[in-house]
Design an enzyme around this catalytic site. Structure first.
Site, PDB file in Angstrom:
ATOM      1  N   ASP A  13       0.867  -1.168   0.000  1.00 29.68           N
ATOM      2  CA  ASP A  13       0.000   0.000   0.000  1.00 29.68           C
ATOM      3  C   ASP A  13       0.908   1.224   0.000  1.00 29.68           C
ATOM      4  O   ASP A  13       1.638   1.457   0.968  1.00 29.68           O
ATOM      5  CB  ASP A  13      -0.883  -0.019   1.252  1.00 29.68           C
ATOM      6  N   VAL A  14       0.893   1.993  -1.078  1.00 26.41           N
ATOM      7  CA  VAL A  14       1.807   3.137  -1.181  1.00 26.41           C
ATOM      8  C   VAL A  14       1.541   4.193  -0.114  1.00 26.41           C
ATOM      9  O   VAL A  14       2.392   5.040   0.153  1.00 26.41           O
ATOM     10  CB  VAL A  14       1.752   3.785  -2.582  1.00 26.41           C
ATOM     11  N   TYR A 106      -9.854  15.990  -5.859  1.00 25.06           N
ATOM     12  CA  TYR A 106      -9.108  15.220  -6.858  1.00 25.06           C
ATOM     13  C   TYR A 106      -8.262  16.155  -7.706  1.00 25.06           C
ATOM     14  O   TYR A 106      -7.086  15.884  -7.956  1.00 25.06           O
ATOM     15  CB  TYR A 106     -10.057  14.409  -7.738  1.00 25.06           C
ATOM     16  N   GLU A 142     -10.566   1.141 -14.718  1.00 24.22           N
ATOM     17  CA  GLU A 142     -11.391   1.002 -13.514  1.00 24.22           C
ATOM     18  C   GLU A 142     -11.541   2.318 -12.763  1.00 24.22           C
ATOM     19  O   GLU A 142     -12.217   2.384 -11.732  1.00 24.22           O
ATOM     20  CB  GLU A 142     -10.808  -0.062 -12.584  1.00 24.22           C
ATOM     21  N   PHE A 143     -10.933   3.398 -13.265  1.00 25.53           N
ATOM     22  CA  PHE A 143     -10.973   4.699 -12.597  1.00 25.53           C
ATOM     23  C   PHE A 143     -12.402   5.124 -12.249  1.00 25.53           C
ATOM     24  O   PHE A 143     -12.695   5.509 -11.114  1.00 25.53           O
ATOM     25  CB  PHE A 143     -10.316   5.750 -13.498  1.00 25.53           C
TER      26      PHE A 143
END
Length: 207
Positions: A13-14, A106, A142-143
């Site tokens: 997980d970044v 975003y 999948e965005f």
């Protein structure tokens, strides 16, 4: 097997700073110094206006799109500097250049990625390292499913009436940037479908 390449897969997980550090330590143990770092992890969650948004959506976007990029970059770039060669490539977005209704946080994260790309180019000015950013427009991955929290109908409607980019289109763009001669640094590449002329203007039924 087609290209006689050994592939090592690490899953992490970044957003987890410790995981990024452990990943870098593993690379060092195996004497692997990356030639190319592609910071691709990113997402958008929700489209609510600021005054109505779920703060948890903000946190996951900020932690993934900005903090995650920084965590991994901080660990990998020093390895590249030791060899004085390497290429850092960030996946930005047209949303890092222009805004649309419902994008707010975003947009903020992708504007930040653009600023970091520019700043890192300056930070690394006395090295042979390059920093690039590829900014896709409407791309059918999948965005949108993630943004609409699994609602396939809403996700599909995003691309109704025109031909969006595909993941393969963006992969081709990344390959183009990454394979430029060493003296060439393509600092920013904006890629959109032909039907899309800016972040909000898409022609339906033309192509």
């Amino acid at each position: 097997s087609k290209y006689s390449v050994n592939v090592k897969i690490y899953q992490m997980d970044v957003r987890d700073r410790a995981a990024g550090k452990t990943f870098a330590e593993e690379l060092r143990k195996e004497k692997i110094s990356p030639d190319l770092l592609i910071n691709n992890a990113g997402l958008s969650s929700g489209k609510d206006p600021v005054q109505e948004a779920d703060i948890a959506d903000w946190e996951v976007m900020i932690d993934t799109n900005i903090q995650g990029l920084l965590h991994v970059t901080r660990e990998i770039v020093p390895m590249m500097i030791e060899r004085n060669t390497g290429h850092i490539l960030h996946l930005g977005s047209i949303a890092g250049l222009q805004v649309y209704y419902g994008g707010n946080v975003y947009h903020a994260t992708k504007f930040a990625v653009r600023a970091l790309s520019q700043a890192m180019n300056i930070d690394l000015i006395n090295t042979r390292l390059r920093v690039s950013m590829v900014s896709p427009g409407a791309t059918d991955t999948e965005f949108s499913i993630v943004r609409f929290k699994g609602d396939q109908t809403k996700a599909d409607a995003t691309y109704d009436g025109f031909t969006p980019l595909s993941a393969e289109d963006i992969a081709d763009s990344i390959a183009f940037v990454a394979n430029a001669p060493e003296h060439v640094n393509i600092q920013h590449l904006l890629v959109t479908p032909t039907a899309q002329r800016n972040v909000a203007n898409v022609s339906k039924g033309v192509i």
